[in-house]
Design an enzyme around this catalytic site. Structure first.
Site, PDB file in Angstrom:
ATOM      1  CD  GLU A   1      10.113  76.438 -56.834  1.00 28.26           C
ATOM      2  OE1 GLU A   1       9.434  75.689 -57.314  1.00 28.26           O
ATOM      3  OE2 GLU A   1      10.524  76.093 -55.609  1.00 28.26           O
TER       4      GLU A   1
ATOM      5  N   GLY B   1      18.408  72.325 -58.925  1.00 30.33           N
ATOM      6  CA  GLY B   1      19.584  72.347 -59.922  1.00 30.33           C
ATOM      7  C   GLY B   1      20.639  71.717 -59.009  1.00 30.33           C
TER       8      GLY B   1
ATOM      9  CG  ASN C   1       8.651  69.432 -48.001  1.00 29.73           C
ATOM     10  OD1 ASN C   1       7.790  69.641 -47.350  1.00 29.73           O
ATOM     11  ND2 ASN C   1       9.710  70.127 -48.123  1.00 29.73           N
TER      12      ASN C   1
ATOM     13  CB  CYS D   1      13.199  71.015 -54.028  1.00 34.06           C
ATOM     14  SG  CYS D   1      13.918  70.830 -52.528  1.00 34.06           S
TER      15      CYS D   1
END
Ligand code: SAH
Length: 392
Positions: free
Chosen positions: A104, A172, A337, A380
């Protein structure tokens, strides 16, 4: 490379990625289509602008555009999905890499400029308990070109304005891929004219990686994902803390920030946890437990659910203050989130402000990070995870 070799390459590589070729390889590639050398230069210019397809390369003959489309790919990342937030400020890309892994990238249009959140790995091995990116483990490191192409994808999207900031805070752990990270940053600085001070690398605290950045000596900003003020709590939340303890991480990080004359950024997600406890329903259950023939799983139970401040109490804020008092630091308080697979929740606005007030009282710079693009799954790793789940 002659024409025959070029043809052989087509069969070896399923889709040649033109961005990864050097100038002479690109010339030889277009020569394979009977095209003059200047076509390679034209293609390079489009690639450097982030052209996602050959149809966009308007100064190439249509037949060549079609031939290229059938045999090659422009960038080492291919757009699978593009989502716009309702306020138009955030664009999120789900991108596919050679080999099929997905990552992403997020473009954020802000009052101070256009910032791109770059992924450094496909998946993640760090195992942080609140994060979606690590749920499927690490797939592979990204190359410098794959990181750079994420910025180009955002640049193409912006068309007439520039990318001004980069934050390496996507999927990552960048400091598990430090050589490629440094190569990427050097290039973004040189070719896209993005100042080192406008680039931020975020890490969960890989001490040798932080030291490597310090040796490299370029004044990029460093952000430490701290998320807990004690080793005891942090080791549960972030397994990497079993290897590199808070004191060691902060030492390395402040050495880096001090040497580069930068303010250290601390990231701190505020979490509440749901405590589930099995509770016996039957008043006779004690007797049942004593009955050797009845296993515990057969006992009638209900689940008691309570919320408790996981890392977000006033006491946690005092402990965090002790770690950071008197240092040149900015604490970013991050609303969590929600990730469906994780059993946390975000504290109320009041609890967030109470936590922040303690830091302010202790003289520590702090701000609450604005949530961006939550309507498009900007937490994420969420988009990638949803896409994987759909495929399975
Ligand atoms: N591995 C690096 C960079 C990627 S994560 C690091 O740990 O810093 C980027 C930031 O997003 C980190 O601070 C991470 O802790 C945070 N993050 C991860 N999952 C999140 C979530 N669900 N909600 C809010 N922030 C999250």
């Amino acid at each position: 490379m002659n024409y025959a070799l070029c043809t052989m390459n087509y069969t070896l590589m399923t889709t040649p990625i033109l961005f990864n070729l050097n100038d002479s390889e690109l010339e030889q590639f277009v020569a394979g289509f009977g095209q003059p050398r200047f076509r390679a230069k034209q293609i390079r210019e489009w690639l450097d602008r982030g052209a996602p397809d050959f149809a966009s390369m308007k100064n190439l003959p249509e037949t060549l555009r079609r031939d290229l489309d059938a045999t090659a790919q422009t960038l080492p990342v291919r757009i699978v999905q593009k989502l716009e937030s309702s306020d138009g400020a955030t664009t999120k890309f789900l991108l596919e890499l050679a080999g099929g892994e997905q990552i992403e990238t997020v473009l954020m249009r802000t009052t101070y400029g256009n910032s791109v959140c770059v992924s450094s790995q496909a998946g993640c091995a760090m195992g942080c308990k609140f994060c979606a990116s690590t749920l499927l483990g690490l797939k592979r490191n990204l190359t410098a070109n794959e990181m750079y192409a994420q910025v180009l994808t955002a640049k193409w999207e912006l068309q007439s304005s520039d990318v001004t900031h980069i934050v390496v805070m996507g999927t990552g752990e960048p400091l598990m891929n430090t050589d490629a990270l440094i190569e990427f940053i050097e290039r973004a600085h040189a070719d896209l004219n993005i100042g080192m001070r406008r680039i931020t690398v975020s890490t969960c605290g890989i001490v040798p990686g932080i030291e490597k950045l310090t040796e490299w000596g370029k004044p990029v900003n460093l952000a430490i994902s701290l998320h807990a003020p004690t080793d005891e709590l942090r080791s549960v939340l972030m397994p990497i803390n079993n290897k590199y303890k808070i004191a060691e991480v902060l030492d390395a990080a402040f050495r880096n920030a001090d040497k580069n004359n930068r303010q250290l950024m601390i990231e701190y997600i505020l979490l509440e946890s749901e405590e589930r406890r099995a509770q016996s329903l039957d008043i006779n259950s004690d007797k049942l437990k004593d009955n050797k023939e009845t296993s515990n799983s057969e006992l009638p139970t209900s689940t008691l659910c309570a919320l408790r401040s996981y890392n977000s109490s006033v006491e946690h804020a005092e402990q965090l203050s002790e770690l950071l008092r008197g240092k040149n630091v900015m604490v970013n308080l991050i609303p969590w989130n929600a990730v469906a697979e994780r059993e946390f929740s975000a504290p109320s606005g009041n609890a967030v402000h109470r936590f922040q007030d303690v830091l302010i009282k202790n003289g520590i710079h702090t701000r609450i990070r604005r949530e961006r693009g939550t309507d498009i799954g900007s937490a994420c790793g969420q988009l990638r995870l949803n896409s994987k789940n759909q495929k399975q």
